[in-house]
Design an enzyme around this catalytic site. Structure first.
Site, PDB file in Angstrom:
ATOM      1  N   SER A 172       4.858   9.975  -3.248  1.00  0.00           N
ATOM      2  CA  SER A 172       5.414   8.703  -3.714  1.00  0.00           C
ATOM      3  C   SER A 172       4.376   8.043  -4.600  1.00  0.00           C
ATOM      4  CB  SER A 172       5.729   7.801  -2.512  1.00  0.00           C
ATOM      5  OG  SER A 172       5.929   6.460  -2.900  1.00  0.00           O
ATOM      6  N   TYR A 193       3.324   2.467   5.062  1.00  0.00           N
ATOM      7  CA  TYR A 193       3.957   3.574   4.336  1.00  0.00           C
ATOM      8  C   TYR A 193       2.939   4.260   3.426  1.00  0.00           C
ATOM      9  CZ  TYR A 193       7.079   6.026   1.084  1.00  0.00           C
ATOM     10  OH  TYR A 193       7.691   6.981   0.309  1.00  0.00           O
TER      11      TYR A 193
END
Length: 229
Positions: A131, A144
């Site tokens: 990501s 995250y």
């Protein structure tokens, strides 16, 4: 015909990737968290085989696989599945940290370890769909991003450790992509969601296929994909 194992094939990037590989006539193994999900995947992708294992509980993956057939030769292991929960560090409980670290980092590491024999035989390819949060951190994204920084470390270490066995390791860093996860992120951010503003999952799948199909004289180690327009 190449053999691939994909996590997260039920939706988004994983589903787009499974569709493209199935169209090519490749052999698919799809990881599912339970038997019901496995049946759904087999119905969606006729001819695919499934493995059942819960990424949220990586300590039980070895036990789960010991009761199932696993591919003896594996051309690629494609880590696409992931979870996200936003929140300030001050407000994030330890269970949220642990869940994201387990699914996004520890489970891919363990899954890779368990499947390395087949990957080594094939001189295969491991792809980690990371990501943009694996490269930089914004407020509310701490837990995250920590899981994504961790899986980046796993990929970088694996690449060097397995070079002698001929394995290739690629990390893909997609920007915001039009998936169910992105819709959830917008809900947590309190923002309106417009899928047309973000990357189509099929475009990320195309990027991954480019890495898989690259001739052996070259290696794509890291790929960053950002929304266009």
């Amino acid at each position: 015909m190449a053999t691939h194992l994909i996590t997260g094939a039920g939706s988004g990037i994983g589903a787009a990737l499974a569709e493209r590989l199935a169209e090519r006539g490749d052999e698919l193994w799809l990881l599912a968290r339970d038997a019901g999900r496995a049946a759904q995947l087999r119905e969606r992708f006729p001819g695919a085989r499934t493995l059942v294992g819960d990424l949220a509980d990586p300590g039980r993956l070895s036990w789960a696989f010991s009761h199932q057939s696993v591919p003896g030769r594996l051309d690629s292991l494609l880590h696409v599945a992931g979870v996200v929960e936003l929140g300030a560090v001050a407000d994030t409980p330890v269970t949220t940290w642990q869940h994201q670290l387990n699914v996004n980092a520890v489970a891919p590491a363990e899954l890779t370890r368990l499947l390395l024999p087949g990957l080594r035989i094939a001189r295969g390819h491991v792809v980690f769909v990371n990501s943009g949060a694996g490269l930089r951190v914004s407020p509310e994204w701490g837990s995250y991003a920590a899981s994504k920084f961790a899986v980046r470390a796993v990929a970088d270490a694996l690449r060097e450790e397995e070079r002698a066995h001929g394995l290739r390791v690629t990390t893909v860093y997609p920007g915001r992509t039009a998936t169910a996860m992105q819709e959830k992120v917008h809900q947590q951010e309190g923002a309106d969601y417009d899928a047309t503003k973000w990357i189509d999952p099929a475009s990320v799948a195309t990027t991954i296929l480019a890495a898989l199909d690259l001739p052996r004289d070259a290696d794509l180690t890291e790929l960053t994909v950002r929304p266009g327009g």
